[in-house]
Scaffold this motif. Structure first.
Motif, mmCIF file in Angstrom:
data_model
loop_
_atom_site.group_PDB
_atom_site.id
_atom_site.type_symbol
_atom_site.label_atom_id
_atom_site.label_comp_id
_atom_site.label_asym_id
_atom_site.label_seq_id
_atom_site.Cartn_x
_atom_site.Cartn_y
_atom_site.Cartn_z
ATOM 1 N N UNK B 31 0.823 -1.201 0.000
ATOM 2 C CA UNK B 31 0.000 0.000 0.000
ATOM 3 C C UNK B 31 0.861 1.256 0.000
ATOM 4 N N UNK B 33 0.468 5.774 -0.537
ATOM 5 C CA UNK B 33 -0.457 6.910 -0.607
ATOM 6 C C UNK B 33 0.293 8.214 -0.796
ATOM 7 N N UNK B 35 -0.315 12.360 0.208
ATOM 8 C CA UNK B 35 -1.086 13.310 0.987
ATOM 9 C C UNK B 35 -0.558 14.715 0.720
ATOM 10 N N UNK B 45 -5.719 12.990 1.890
ATOM 11 C CA UNK B 45 -5.225 11.968 0.973
ATOM 12 C C UNK B 45 -5.568 12.337 -0.469
ATOM 13 N N UNK B 48 -4.289 6.808 -3.541
ATOM 14 C CA UNK B 48 -3.662 5.678 -2.886
ATOM 15 C C UNK B 48 -3.600 4.494 -3.840
ATOM 16 N N UNK B 90 3.329 14.605 1.260
ATOM 17 C CA UNK B 90 3.918 13.425 1.883
ATOM 18 C C UNK B 90 3.497 12.163 1.154
ATOM 19 N N UNK B 94 2.467 1.253 3.565
ATOM 20 C CA UNK B 94 2.183 0.307 4.632
ATOM 21 C C UNK B 94 2.131 -1.099 4.049
ATOM 22 N N UNK B 97 -3.252 -4.271 5.533
ATOM 23 C CA UNK B 97 -4.393 -3.556 6.084
ATOM 24 C C UNK B 97 -4.246 -3.483 7.601
ATOM 25 N N UNK B 98 -4.629 -2.373 8.160
ATOM 26 C CA UNK B 98 -4.578 -2.126 9.596
ATOM 27 C C UNK B 98 -3.151 -2.122 10.141
ATOM 28 N N UNK B 99 -2.221 -1.797 9.307
ATOM 29 C CA UNK B 99 -0.850 -1.607 9.769
ATOM 30 C C UNK B 99 -0.487 -0.142 9.699
ATOM 31 N N UNK B 100 0.569 0.194 10.417
ATOM 32 C CA UNK B 100 1.002 1.572 10.431
ATOM 33 C C UNK B 100 1.453 2.040 9.061
ATOM 34 N N UNK B 101 1.317 3.325 8.828
ATOM 35 C CA UNK B 101 1.865 3.929 7.621
ATOM 36 C C UNK B 101 3.224 4.537 7.958
ATOM 37 N N UNK B 103 5.847 7.329 6.712
ATOM 38 C CA UNK B 103 5.814 8.527 5.894
ATOM 39 C C UNK B 103 7.202 8.930 5.426
ATOM 40 N N UNK B 104 7.245 9.519 4.240
ATOM 41 C CA UNK B 104 8.470 10.111 3.742
ATOM 42 C C UNK B 104 8.733 11.447 4.406
#
Lengths: 113, 112
Positions: B31, B33, B35, B45, B48, B90, B94, B97-101, B103-104
């Motif tokens: 995954x 995305x 932002x 967002x 994605x 940004x 991830x 599903x349901x895991x942390x993202x 970020x750059x």
């Protein structure tokens, strides 16, 4: 669409006290909710995730609660330190649309020595 | 080191001049995305992607394009930038599903 509200005003507290930040959401009941920390000019950093069947989650000095009836999550930092000063964001994922995220605008926490 | 990288970090351009912001992750995440972050509006967002060749619109997709030809890369394309696209961007990734993202570091874009 989903709406997430966090206190837009900065929260100023004294070192050693407990900081409590609020996140309210409308329109949808998420399966889980996340909290992130963001320092100025940098990307958010993940802190905690709490699922809808969990009332409370802890990690060191951090605690998150999730009340699906009130549609609210509370984020607590106990024994706060000046290094905890940052903006804290809550985020939720749309349940039927995985990876579609909504973030609150964040609450800035200032911990004074 | 596990990370999300973005380039460039800072960019000043003029209205209408096409630009691409690159994003790459080395964690084999499915995954990804994009932002944008604006004062008082928080993170919103844009697009994605759930996997290679699978993308979908986020909350504010107008004026942006994305592609996901490889798992590790997810470039953001502004075909004809306008001043209202001046923002801090940004990229995030991830694993499941349901895991942390993750970020750059962000790309600060100014469109004149």
């Amino acid at each position: 669409s989903q709406k997430i509200e966090q206190n837009s005003e900065a929260l100023n507290i004294q070192e050693g006290k407990t900081a409590t930040l609020t996140c309210n959401y409308t329109n949808y009941s998420p399966a889980y909710l996340q909290w992130y920390r963001q320092d100025p000019g940098r990307g958010p950093v993940f802190l905690l995730l709490i699922r809808e069947n969990e009332k409370e989650k802890r990690k060191e000095r951090l605690k998150v609660t999730f009340d699906t009836t009130l549609k609210q999550s509370l984020f607590h930092i106990t024994a706060s330190q000046p290094a905890d000063s940052a903006t804290y964001l809550c985020a939720l994922e749309e349940g039927d649309n995985f990876n579609k995220f909504y973030f609150g605008s964040g609450t800035k926490l200032n911990v004074k020595p | 080191e596990a990370q999300v990288t973005q380039n460039p970090r800072y960019l000043i351009t003029v209205t209408g001049k096409k630009l691409t912001v690159t994003c790459s992750q080395n964690m084999n995440h499915e995954y990804m995305s994009w932002y944008r972050q604006d004062p008082g509006l928080g993170l919103r967002q844009i697009y994605y992607s759930m996997n290679v060749e699978v993308t979908d619109k986020g909350d504010v997709p107008e004026g942006y394009k994305v592609s996901r030809k490889e798992k590790r890369n997810f470039p953001l394309i502004l075909e004809s930038p306008s001043p209202n696209q001046t923002s801090l961007y940004f990229c995030a990734s991830s694993g499941r599903v349901q895991e942390t993202q993750y970020f750059g570091p962000g790309t600060r874009l100014l469109v004149l």
